[in-house]
Design an enzyme around this catalytic site. Structure first.
Site, mmCIF file in Angstrom:
data_model
loop_
_atom_site.group_PDB
_atom_site.id
_atom_site.type_symbol
_atom_site.label_atom_id
_atom_site.label_comp_id
_atom_site.label_asym_id
_atom_site.label_seq_id
_atom_site.Cartn_x
_atom_site.Cartn_y
_atom_site.Cartn_z
ATOM 1 N N ASN A 139 -7.249 20.917 11.324
ATOM 2 C CA ASN A 139 -5.939 21.006 12.001
ATOM 3 C C ASN A 139 -4.784 20.960 11.002
ATOM 4 O OD1 ASN A 139 -5.711 18.346 11.255
ATOM 5 N ND2 ASN A 139 -5.812 17.511 13.335
ATOM 6 N N TYR A 183 -10.655 1.371 10.130
ATOM 7 C CA TYR A 183 -11.256 2.576 9.539
ATOM 8 C C TYR A 183 -12.780 2.411 9.455
ATOM 9 C CZ TYR A 183 -12.941 5.657 5.891
ATOM 10 O OH TYR A 183 -13.689 6.549 5.176
ATOM 11 N N ARG A 237 -14.957 -1.471 -7.601
ATOM 12 C CA ARG A 237 -15.434 -0.363 -6.766
ATOM 13 C C ARG A 237 -16.425 0.491 -7.553
ATOM 14 N NH1 ARG A 237 -13.401 -3.109 -3.650
ATOM 15 N NH2 ARG A 237 -11.868 -2.693 -2.030
ATOM 16 N N ASP A 269 -8.996 -5.167 2.118
ATOM 17 C CA ASP A 269 -9.786 -4.850 0.922
ATOM 18 C C ASP A 269 -10.951 -5.819 0.727
ATOM 19 O OD1 ASP A 269 -8.719 -2.568 -0.183
ATOM 20 O OD2 ASP A 269 -7.323 -3.617 -1.503
HETATM 21 N N1 UFG Z 1 -5.560 -0.181 -5.566
HETATM 22 C C1 UFG Z 1 -4.561 -0.707 -6.351
HETATM 23 N N2 UFG Z 1 -3.391 -0.013 -6.431
HETATM 24 C C2 UFG Z 1 -3.171 1.149 -5.782
HETATM 25 C C3 UFG Z 1 -4.215 1.694 -4.979
HETATM 26 C C4 UFG Z 1 -5.403 0.991 -4.896
HETATM 27 O O1 UFG Z 1 -4.695 -1.766 -6.939
HETATM 28 O O2 UFG Z 1 -2.069 1.703 -5.897
HETATM 29 C C5 UFG Z 1 -6.828 -0.894 -5.480
HETATM 30 C C6 UFG Z 1 -7.230 -1.240 -4.063
HETATM 31 O O3 UFG Z 1 -6.643 -2.450 -3.654
HETATM 32 C C7 UFG Z 1 -8.745 -1.303 -4.208
HETATM 33 C C8 UFG Z 1 -9.049 -0.271 -5.292
HETATM 34 O O4 UFG Z 1 -7.837 -0.053 -5.975
HETATM 35 O O5 UFG Z 1 -9.107 -2.552 -4.669
HETATM 36 C C9 UFG Z 1 -9.522 1.030 -4.742
HETATM 37 O O6 UFG Z 1 -8.614 1.425 -3.719
HETATM 38 P P1 UFG Z 1 -8.638 2.869 -3.071
HETATM 39 O O7 UFG Z 1 -7.500 2.917 -2.106
HETATM 40 O O8 UFG Z 1 -8.700 3.911 -4.126
HETATM 41 O O9 UFG Z 1 -10.022 2.904 -2.324
HETATM 42 P P2 UFG Z 1 -10.626 1.891 -1.236
HETATM 43 O O10 UFG Z 1 -11.686 1.125 -1.952
HETATM 44 O O11 UFG Z 1 -9.625 1.127 -0.514
HETATM 45 O O12 UFG Z 1 -11.191 2.874 -0.152
HETATM 46 C C10 UFG Z 1 -12.035 3.876 -0.490
HETATM 47 C C11 UFG Z 1 -12.008 4.967 0.555
HETATM 48 C C12 UFG Z 1 -12.636 4.514 1.806
HETATM 49 C C13 UFG Z 1 -13.938 3.851 1.558
HETATM 50 C C14 UFG Z 1 -13.801 2.758 0.552
HETATM 51 C C15 UFG Z 1 -15.125 2.125 0.294
HETATM 52 O O13 UFG Z 1 -10.700 5.366 0.852
HETATM 53 O O14 UFG Z 1 -12.866 5.648 2.582
HETATM 54 O O15 UFG Z 1 -13.295 3.330 -0.618
HETATM 55 O O16 UFG Z 1 -15.168 1.558 -0.945
HETATM 56 F F1 UFG Z 1 -14.398 3.292 2.663
#
Ligand code: UFG
Length: 322
Positions: free
Chosen positions: A32, A140, A220, A284
């Site tokens: 979309n 999510y 991660r 987180d």
């Molecule tokens: N982070 C920062 N600063 C930022 C962005 C992120 O410190 O500006 C940190 C977050 O707090 C987290 C890590 O970097 O600790 C990774 O964050 P992301 O937003 O890159 O990824 P997430 O781990 O939150 O989420 C991603 C996907 C999800 C999935 C998840 C599972 O977006 O779909 O990983 O690990 F479910």
């Protein structure tokens, strides 16, 4: 095989579409364009429409006889899902049910579903295998887990076979630089770090430095998007050859902290970065690392781009286009 890729104009879906086309599959993308981009669909037909629009799906499934659906279309931001759960349950759950019902009605019996490490919540042990308890910390993750659960009912009742692939942290992009993350503002760590290095952003914020990890920042498991896509191809082949409904975790099995990602990006780019220490971000987990041995054994999957520096180098190649 004729394949429908929902969300094929998005970051992961566009790479998947490209790989499928290169492998000789006949692909139609349904998107979309709410977060996707028309120009990210290379060499495949793009149908602009919504997975929640039953008449759109009926038209599409009557026009084309799809063998399988790869379902990427979803909202994916953890923090937004905490603030606005309705958006996540409507799209990721309700609209997915509309899609599944249309598949059943049109006798399409194979689905690859994009799930997430966010279904697990705070790990009880590491690395995380498929049977680890599921206690999502955010809407999510819960929206994805609800779909995982109903898929086993759809198999029993309607014979819809599915493979759920739980991505850990998708990162990197096409090494040739044709595709990459385009979403603005960026929300994921590696694109944000690289924007702070290129000057598109002033600084990178670190969300929390008081977690119980080796340096206090979240850990991660970053997995190259092409390795994710190759797992989808294998999963598709598995279903096509009579594979049963199941789920696989996809990651490299190596965890990197936010500080380690920033340090690696500095080395890869040979450039400085401004860092701002902030409080924790809602929703987180401290640490998410995959045990992917099931996918390796059952699918013969082997990640090719497991090196974080290489993942970041590919993403840097893309970032320099802006
Ligand atoms: N982070 C920062 N600063 C930022 C962005 C992120 O410190 O500006 C940190 C977050 O707090 C987290 C890590 O970097 O600790 C990774 O964050 P992301 O937003 O890159 O990824 P997430 O781990 O939150 O989420 C991603 C996907 C999800 C999935 C998840 C599972 O977006 O779909 O990983 O690990 F479910």
């Amino acid at each position: 095989m004729k394949i429908l890729v929902t969300g094929g104009a998005g970051y992961i879906g566009s790479h998947m579409t490209d790989m499928l086309v290169q492998k000789g599959y006949d692909v139609v993308v349904l998107d979309n364009l709410s977060t996707g981009f028309r120009e990210a669909v290379l060499n495949a037909e793009l149908v602009e429409g919504d997975i929640g629009d039953q008449s759109c799906l009926d038209g599409l499934f009557s026009k084309y006889k799809f063998d399988a659906v790869l379902h990427f279309a979803a909202f994916i931001e953890v923090e937004e899902s905490v603030a606005n759960p309705a958006k996540y349950y409507h799209n990721n759950l309700v609209n997915t049910i509309t899609l599944l019902d249309a598949m059943v009605a049109h006798n399409i019996k194979q689905l690859i579903f994009s799930s997430t490490a966010a279904v697990f919540g705070e790990p009880e042990y590491t690395p995380i295998d498929e049977v680890h308890p599921k206690q999502p910390l955010n809407s999510y993750g819960r929206s994805k887990y609800l779909v995982e659960q109903l898929l086993s009912d759809y198999d029993k009742a309607y014979g819809l076979k599915s493979i759920c692939l739980r991505y850990f942290n998708a990162a990197g992009c096409d090494p040739e630089g044709r595709l990459g993350p385009r979403h603005e503002p960026a929300t994921h760590l590696i694109p944000l770090v690289l924007q702070a290095i290129s000057g598109r952003k002033e600084a990178i914020k670190i969300f929390g430095n008081d977690y119980a990890t080796r340096d206090g920042t979240c850990i991660r498991d970053y997995i190259h998007i092409l390795d994710l896509c190759s797992a989808h191809l294998l999963a598709l082949e598995k279903l096509a050859s009579g594979g049963e409904t199941t789920v696989y975790n996809l990651g490299n099995g190596n965890g990197f902290s936010v500080l380690e990602v920033i340090e690696t990006a500095k080395q890869v780019t040979a450039k400085p970065i401004k860092v701002i220490e902030c409080g924790r971000r809602a929703g987180d987990s401290a640490e998410l690392i995959a045990d992917s041995s099931k996918a390796k054994q059952a699918l013969g999957w082997q990640p090719k781009f497991a090196d974080l520096a290489q993942i970041i180098a590919h993403a840097w190649h893309w970032e320099q286009k802006f």
